[in-house]
Design a protein around this motif. Structure first.
Motif, mmCIF file in Angstrom:
data_model
loop_
_atom_site.group_PDB
_atom_site.id
_atom_site.type_symbol
_atom_site.label_atom_id
_atom_site.label_comp_id
_atom_site.label_asym_id
_atom_site.label_seq_id
_atom_site.Cartn_x
_atom_site.Cartn_y
_atom_site.Cartn_z
ATOM 1 N N GLU A 371 22.838 -5.120 -47.225
ATOM 2 C CA GLU A 371 21.916 -5.119 -48.362
ATOM 3 C C GLU A 371 20.510 -5.531 -47.955
ATOM 4 N N ALA A 372 20.388 -6.490 -47.050
ATOM 5 C CA ALA A 372 19.064 -6.937 -46.608
ATOM 6 C C ALA A 372 18.316 -5.813 -45.895
ATOM 7 N N ASP A 373 19.040 -5.068 -45.058
ATOM 8 C CA ASP A 373 18.424 -3.932 -44.364
ATOM 9 C C ASP A 373 17.987 -2.858 -45.356
ATOM 10 N N ILE A 374 18.850 -2.577 -46.315
ATOM 11 C CA ILE A 374 18.549 -1.545 -47.306
ATOM 12 C C ILE A 374 17.339 -1.936 -48.135
ATOM 13 N N GLU A 375 17.236 -3.208 -48.485
ATOM 14 C CA GLU A 375 16.084 -3.679 -49.252
ATOM 15 C C GLU A 375 14.790 -3.469 -48.473
ATOM 16 N N LYS A 376 14.836 -3.659 -47.160
ATOM 17 C CA LYS A 376 13.649 -3.422 -46.335
ATOM 18 C C LYS A 376 13.241 -1.953 -46.366
ATOM 19 N N ILE A 377 14.218 -1.061 -46.284
ATOM 20 C CA ILE A 377 13.933 0.372 -46.300
ATOM 21 C C ILE A 377 13.391 0.799 -47.662
ATOM 22 N N LEU A 378 13.965 0.265 -48.727
ATOM 23 C CA LEU A 378 13.574 0.661 -50.079
ATOM 24 C C LEU A 378 12.166 0.196 -50.432
ATOM 25 N N SER A 379 11.774 -0.985 -49.971
ATOM 26 C CA SER A 379 10.449 -1.484 -50.349
ATOM 27 C C SER A 379 9.932 -2.614 -49.476
ATOM 28 N N GLY A 380 10.820 -3.373 -48.880
ATOM 29 C CA GLY A 380 10.401 -4.583 -48.183
ATOM 30 C C GLY A 380 9.407 -4.342 -47.072
ATOM 31 N N ASN A 381 9.638 -3.306 -46.285
ATOM 32 C CA ASN A 381 8.746 -3.032 -45.160
ATOM 33 C C ASN A 381 7.356 -2.626 -45.629
ATOM 34 N N LEU A 382 7.304 -1.780 -46.650
ATOM 35 C CA LEU A 382 6.019 -1.340 -47.176
ATOM 36 C C LEU A 382 5.281 -2.506 -47.840
ATOM 37 N N LEU A 383 6.004 -3.334 -48.577
ATOM 38 C CA LEU A 383 5.369 -4.492 -49.203
ATOM 39 C C LEU A 383 4.797 -5.440 -48.156
ATOM 40 N N ARG A 384 5.516 -5.604 -47.038
ATOM 41 C CA ARG A 384 5.006 -6.457 -45.954
ATOM 42 C C ARG A 384 3.656 -5.944 -45.462
ATOM 43 N N VAL A 385 3.569 -4.639 -45.207
ATOM 44 C CA VAL A 385 2.318 -4.051 -44.726
ATOM 45 C C VAL A 385 1.217 -4.222 -45.772
ATOM 46 N N TRP A 386 1.532 -3.897 -47.006
ATOM 47 C CA TRP A 386 0.542 -3.977 -48.087
ATOM 48 C C TRP A 386 0.020 -5.403 -48.220
ATOM 49 N N ARG A 387 0.912 -6.384 -48.136
ATOM 50 C CA ARG A 387 0.487 -7.789 -48.235
ATOM 51 C C ARG A 387 -0.419 -8.187 -47.074
ATOM 52 N N GLU A 388 -0.096 -7.701 -45.872
ATOM 53 C CA GLU A 388 -0.935 -8.014 -44.722
ATOM 54 C C GLU A 388 -2.332 -7.431 -44.892
ATOM 55 N N VAL A 389 -2.400 -6.226 -45.431
ATOM 56 C CA VAL A 389 -3.690 -5.585 -45.688
ATOM 57 C C VAL A 389 -4.475 -6.370 -46.731
ATOM 58 N N GLU A 390 -3.794 -6.788 -47.788
ATOM 59 C CA GLU A 390 -4.450 -7.598 -48.821
ATOM 60 C C GLU A 390 -4.948 -8.927 -48.248
ATOM 61 N N ALA A 391 -4.129 -9.572 -47.439
ATOM 62 C CA ALA A 391 -4.486 -10.888 -46.897
ATOM 63 C C ALA A 391 -5.673 -10.796 -45.956
ATOM 64 N N TYR A 392 -5.695 -9.743 -45.117
ATOM 65 C CA TYR A 392 -6.819 -9.568 -44.183
ATOM 66 C C TYR A 392 -8.121 -9.376 -44.950
ATOM 67 N N ALA A 393 -8.086 -8.544 -45.981
ATOM 68 C CA ALA A 393 -9.287 -8.293 -46.782
ATOM 69 C C ALA A 393 -9.755 -9.563 -47.489
ATOM 70 N N ALA A 394 -8.809 -10.352 -47.968
ATOM 71 C CA ALA A 394 -9.179 -11.600 -48.642
ATOM 72 C C ALA A 394 -9.918 -12.544 -47.690
ATOM 73 N N LYS A 395 -9.481 -12.576 -46.444
ATOM 74 C CA LYS A 395 -10.157 -13.407 -45.449
ATOM 75 C C LYS A 395 -11.574 -12.913 -45.167
ATOM 76 N N GLN A 396 -11.725 -11.585 -45.096
ATOM 77 C CA GLN A 396 -13.048 -11.025 -44.838
ATOM 78 C C GLN A 396 -14.000 -11.334 -45.981
ATOM 79 N N LYS A 397 -13.500 -11.249 -47.196
ATOM 80 C CA LYS A 397 -14.343 -11.543 -48.358
ATOM 81 C C LYS A 397 -14.699 -13.034 -48.422
ATOM 82 N N ALA A 398 -13.757 -13.864 -47.996
ATOM 83 C CA ALA A 398 -13.995 -15.306 -48.000
ATOM 84 C C ALA A 398 -15.071 -15.678 -46.978
#
Length: 398
Positions: A371-398
């Protein structure tokens, strides 16, 4: 039909009639588990072409529709929570102009959908939106721009489309544009990214917009991952090892480079993306038309299909692509980018519309994914990338 067969086998088991087997019980359990997981977990599909479909042939997708692969009832049935609606701009707009206008119109159409059915849809401009709206019964509509033509060489347009909710841009499409060379275009004008394209990658990092390398040439891909300070995505690409010579897909070296970057390849379901036979079907049809001395038009295509049925892929073929990525680089770098409403009638058997995600999950269960692997395929991996992109931009704005 599949559910009816399962119910019949379970009835036979219940009354002790011969024909019941442990296999039937296991099939029922895995199908039930798959439907359960589809509803329990966030499903993000990073490429669904509803906006352009409705632009060409409008239907009310807040209710069941006669055409297309997406509507609200089927999405709910399949467990789809957060589709990225593709703001698709045909490559011709790079030459004719008008891409900026069309992009805004398509975004308007998704906002109008939310306005007409606020109990069924909500816009999603961040990972926080996706998470907070999960479980509400609403489908979170995220936006990705397929083809960077509407940027028109202006970074102020990047800011405009970010403000309108675009959260990834596919740098080019079927032809090279002012940003990057296309995998389909033999004219490699930039030998990868243009000077503005390199500037745009940095600006997208800084603003918090994911970079999509589906459609770009190999050179453009490698230049992008070299420049980008955050993971990139392939929003709807499959694997070249199954379609030799098809540059639109990713080869193993590219997948390894993507994983090193921390990115994710979102597997395209289209038969021509996942099997060599389907990938070569169009070329065979064109050759047959040329040999017959006739135009390769709609009439000839219909005749050719009658004599040479289209070699549809299957659910297992798509699962093979997921398996290949996992075996090559690990579970953290693969997801779903179906291309529903974008690949015509070429979708695989078992994955014909947005109600089909439980079939994919059942297949993953049968192949031993937990189930943990399936959750990553369904959304977890993409959410990880999206969060990293959001976090990097937040640092640049700060």
């Amino acid at each position: 039909m599949k559910q009816q067969t399962t119910l019949l086998l379970l009835t036979l088991c219940a009354i002790g009639i011969s024909g019941c087997s442990s296999t039937a019980k296991q099939t029922s359990i895995s199908a039930d588990k798959a439907r359960q997981l589809a509803q329990q977990h966030i499903i993000i599909d990073t490429h669904i072409d509803v906006p352009y479909r409705l632009h060409k042939d409008w239907e009310d997708v807040s209710v069941a529709t006669k055409r297309g692969e997406f509507d609200y009832p089927r999405a709910r049935q399949g467990g789809l929570n957060a589709p990225f609606m593709s703001i698709y701009i045909p490559a011709s707009y790079e030459r004719t102009g008008g891409g900026y206008q069309l992009a805004n119109q398509l975004i308007d159409s998704m906002e109008a959908l939310v306005g007409r059915a606020p109990g069924k849809f909500a816009m999603a401009h961040s990972t926080a939106d996706v998470m907070s709206q999960f479980g509400s019964g609403k489908i979170s509509l995220a936006l990705g721009m397929e083809n960077g033509t509407p940027i028109e060489g202006k970074l102020e347009n990047l800011q405009h489309f970010y403000d309108r909710g675009i959260r990834y841009i596919t740098l080019s499409h079927s032809e090279s544009n002012h940003i990057a060379d296309s995998s389909y275009d033999l004219r490699r004008r930039w030998h990868g990214l243009s000077p503005f394209g390199k500037e745009l990658v940095v600006a997208m990092n800084n603003i918090g917009m994911m970079i999509d390398i589906s459609h770009v040439s190999d050179q453009a891909f490698y230049q992008t991952v070299e420049i980008s300070k955050v993971p990139v995505i392939a929003s709807h690409s499959s694997l070249r090892s199954y379609t030799p010579g098809f540059e639109r897909n990713m080869d193993d070296a590219m997948i390894k480079a993507l994983a090193k970057n921390g990115g994710v390849v979102q597997i395209n379901f289209g038969s021509s993306f996942v099997t060599q036979m389907a990938n070569q079907y169009g070329a065979l049809r064109k050759a047959a038309a040329k040999q017959a001395g006739v135009a390769d038009d709609e009439a000839f295509e219909l005749q050719f299909r009658k004599q040479n049925p289209y070699p549809f892929a299957t659910l297992d073929t798509v699962l093979d692509h997921i398996d290949h990525v996992v075996k090559l680089v690990g579970i953290d770098y693969v997801g779903i980018g179906s291309d529903y409403d974008g690949v015509g009638d070429s979708l695989p058997i078992g994955l014909k519309d947005v109600a089909s995600y439980p079939n994919l999950i059942e297949g993953l269960l049968k192949r031993g994914y937990n189930e943990a692997d399936i959750e990553k395929i369904l959304s977890g991996n993409l959410l990880r990338v999206w969060r990293e992109v959001e976090a990097y931009a937040a640092k640049q704005k700060a």
